[in-house]
Design a protein around this motif. Structure first.
Motif, short mmCIF file in Angstrom:
data_model
loop_
_atom_site.label_atom_id
_atom_site.label_comp_id
_atom_site.label_asym_id
_atom_site.label_seq_id
_atom_site.Cartn_x
_atom_site.Cartn_y
_atom_site.Cartn_z
N ALA A 118 0.83 -1.21 0.00
CA ALA A 118 0.00 0.00 0.00
C ALA A 118 0.86 1.26 0.00
O ALA A 118 0.56 2.24 -0.70
N LEU A 119 1.94 1.24 0.78
CA LEU A 119 2.85 2.40 0.82
C LEU A 119 3.56 2.60 -0.52
O LEU A 119 3.61 3.72 -1.05
N LEU A 120 4.09 1.50 -1.07
CA LEU A 120 4.94 1.61 -2.26
C LEU A 120 4.13 1.81 -3.53
O LEU A 120 4.65 2.34 -4.52
N SER A 121 2.87 1.41 -3.53
CA SER A 121 2.03 1.64 -4.71
C SER A 121 1.23 2.93 -4.59
O SER A 121 0.58 3.36 -5.54
N GLY A 122 1.27 3.53 -3.40
CA GLY A 122 0.51 4.75 -3.15
C GLY A 122 1.38 5.96 -2.93
O GLY A 122 2.06 6.45 -3.84
N PRO A 123 1.42 6.47 -1.70
CA PRO A 123 2.10 7.74 -1.45
C PRO A 123 3.61 7.72 -1.68
O PRO A 123 4.19 8.77 -1.94
N TYR A 124 4.25 6.55 -1.60
CA TYR A 124 5.70 6.51 -1.73
C TYR A 124 6.17 6.04 -3.11
O TYR A 124 7.37 5.89 -3.33
N PHE A 125 5.23 5.84 -4.03
CA PHE A 125 5.62 5.36 -5.35
C PHE A 125 6.55 6.34 -6.06
O PHE A 125 7.56 5.97 -6.66
N LYS A 126 6.20 7.61 -6.00
CA LYS A 126 6.98 8.63 -6.72
C LYS A 126 8.37 8.84 -6.11
O LYS A 126 9.25 9.40 -6.75
N VAL A 127 8.54 8.41 -4.87
CA VAL A 127 9.87 8.50 -4.26
C VAL A 127 10.81 7.49 -4.90
O VAL A 127 12.01 7.73 -5.05
N LEU A 128 10.24 6.37 -5.33
CA LEU A 128 11.05 5.27 -5.86
C LEU A 128 11.14 5.25 -7.38
O LEU A 128 12.03 4.63 -7.95
N SER A 129 10.19 5.91 -8.05
CA SER A 129 10.14 5.80 -9.51
C SER A 129 9.59 7.08 -10.12
O SER A 129 8.83 7.81 -9.49
N ASP A 130 9.98 7.31 -11.37
CA ASP A 130 9.47 8.46 -12.12
C ASP A 130 8.30 8.06 -13.01
O ASP A 130 7.76 8.88 -13.75
N GLY A 131 7.92 6.78 -12.97
CA GLY A 131 6.84 6.28 -13.81
C GLY A 131 5.47 6.67 -13.28
O GLY A 131 5.34 7.44 -12.33
N GLU A 132 4.44 6.11 -13.91
CA GLU A 132 3.07 6.39 -13.51
C GLU A 132 2.41 5.10 -13.03
O GLU A 132 2.69 4.02 -13.54
N VAL A 133 1.54 5.22 -12.05
CA VAL A 133 0.81 4.08 -11.53
C VAL A 133 -0.56 4.55 -11.05
O VAL A 133 -0.70 5.69 -10.59
N ASP A 134 -1.55 3.70 -11.22
CA ASP A 134 -2.89 4.03 -10.75
C ASP A 134 -2.95 3.74 -9.24
O ASP A 134 -3.53 2.75 -8.79
N SER A 135 -2.34 4.62 -8.46
CA SER A 135 -2.19 4.37 -7.03
C SER A 135 -3.52 4.32 -6.30
O SER A 135 -3.67 3.59 -5.32
N LEU A 136 -4.51 5.09 -6.78
CA LEU A 136 -5.81 5.07 -6.12
C LEU A 136 -6.45 3.70 -6.24
O LEU A 136 -7.02 3.17 -5.29
N MET A 137 -6.35 3.09 -7.43
CA MET A 137 -6.91 1.77 -7.62
C MET A 137 -6.21 0.74 -6.75
O MET A 137 -6.85 -0.06 -6.06
N TRP A 138 -4.87 0.76 -6.76
CA TRP A 138 -4.12 -0.22 -5.97
C TRP A 138 -4.33 -0.05 -4.48
O TRP A 138 -4.27 -1.01 -3.72
#
Length: 331
Positions: free
Chosen positions: A146-166
């Motif tokens: 939940a952390l890595l696919s949500g609020p902390y995703f952009k800290v680890l990657s410059d890509g895009e992810v549907d964090s709300l869905m995950w």
């Protein structure tokens, strides 16, 4: 066994959930509320985990499927009327054929029904994974996901992810259910629950307040680091906020004793309906393009009068509920 304080706070949690989907008149307040209100869904899952009974798994799933079907039909009719577009209908139906439905728990026509779909998956996992240690490990893995696919995703990657869905799917929701199971079975938590002393209450209250303040601060720091808006329910301080709140409520099981225990679940449900009408009439929902405007955005006397009526009826619903069902004891 029902615990009055746990049930009663569901009314507050219902308000917080609805608050996520409306426009607040002051944008800065709305932004902070949007972060704080994210403790609500985790709270509901923790409650479900705490009172989970494996023998009732399949009967609960049948009930959830019934609720989901009803919600889908109702929203289909409402959104079909609002949008009036065959392409919109076909687009929603097509969700059933991809991962957004089967893994992401996105429900056609009813975006808020993701909770029911996610809950079904969580129940199935808990039913087949009976060993507590494995459940706890899955809970930790779920929280990290939940952390890595949500609020902390952009800290680890410059890509895009549907964090709300995950963050709405069972992969993220299971951690809160597992936390509820852990709190029920852990002997130290039970001792903390029954231990006397105002010092423990003070610590829990301070921990809860500090955690609530820290959630929007954590969001702001992440947004400053990544340069983009952070999406997702789970923050690090969401965990401490929900944990401290739940233990505090367990220490005061009779909070909310003005409600008759057998009828409190009905009161919570009807309160959720009332809160929806009150907030929608005041602040206008952000998730739906409804064919009306809110009180603070009215452009004509007729729109203003219509929403005043909706607001007044919603405010009276608690009195009507009590008079009809005698849920609240006033003497």
């Amino acid at each position: 066994m029902r615990i009055q304080s746990i049930d009663a706070f569901r009314i507050v949690a219902a308000f917080l959930v609805v608050s996520l989907h409306v426009n607040w008149p002051v944008e800065s307040i709305g932004a902070v509320m949007g972060d704080i209100c994210r403790i609500a869904v985790p709270y509901f899952f923790v409650v479900s985990g705490y009172f989970y009974k494996p023998e009732k798994t399949w009967s609960t799933i049948k009930r959830l499927l019934k609720y989901t079907l009803i919600a889908v039909v109702v929203y289909l009719l409402v959104e079909g009327y609002m949008y009036g577009s065959p392409s919109y209908i076909s687009k929603e139906i097509s969700v059933v054929g991809n991962y957004r439905f089967w893994i992401g728990n996105v429900v056609p026509f009813c975006p808020v029904a993701w909770y029911l779909a996610s809950y079904i998956y969580v129940l199935v996992i808990s039913y087949f994974v009976k060993k507590r240690k494995i459940q706890y490990l899955l809970g930790v893995a779920s929280f990290l996901f939940a952390l890595l696919s949500g609020p902390y995703f952009k800290v680890l990657s410059d890509g895009e992810v549907d964090s709300l869905m995950w963050n709405c799917c069972f992969l993220s929701s299971y951690c809160w259910f597992a936390l509820g199971i852990f709190m029920r079975d852990n002997a130290e938590i039970k001792r903390l629950q029954t231990a006397s002393g105002g010092g423990i209450n003070t610590i829990l209250i301070c921990c809860f307040i500090i955690s609530l303040i820290s959630i929007p601060v954590e969001h702001w720091i992440l947004k400053y680091i990544t340069g983009t808006s952070v999406s997702g329910t789970t923050f690090v301080f969401t965990l401490t906020a929900v944990f401290s709140l739940f233990v505090l409520l367990l220490r005061f099981p009779l909070w909310g004793a003005a409600f008759k225990p057998g009828k409190l679940p009905l009161f919570v449900f009807l309160s959720h309906v009332a809160i929806n009408y009150i907030l929608v009439s005041l602040f206008w929902p952000t998730k739906f393009d409804l064919p009306h405007q809110a009180l603070i955005h009215f452009n004509s006397p007729q729109l203003f009068i219509n929403n005043i009526i909706v607001f007044a009826l919603a405010c009276l619903i608690y009195y009507a509920i009590n008079r009809i069902t005698n849920i609240v004891k006033f003497n």
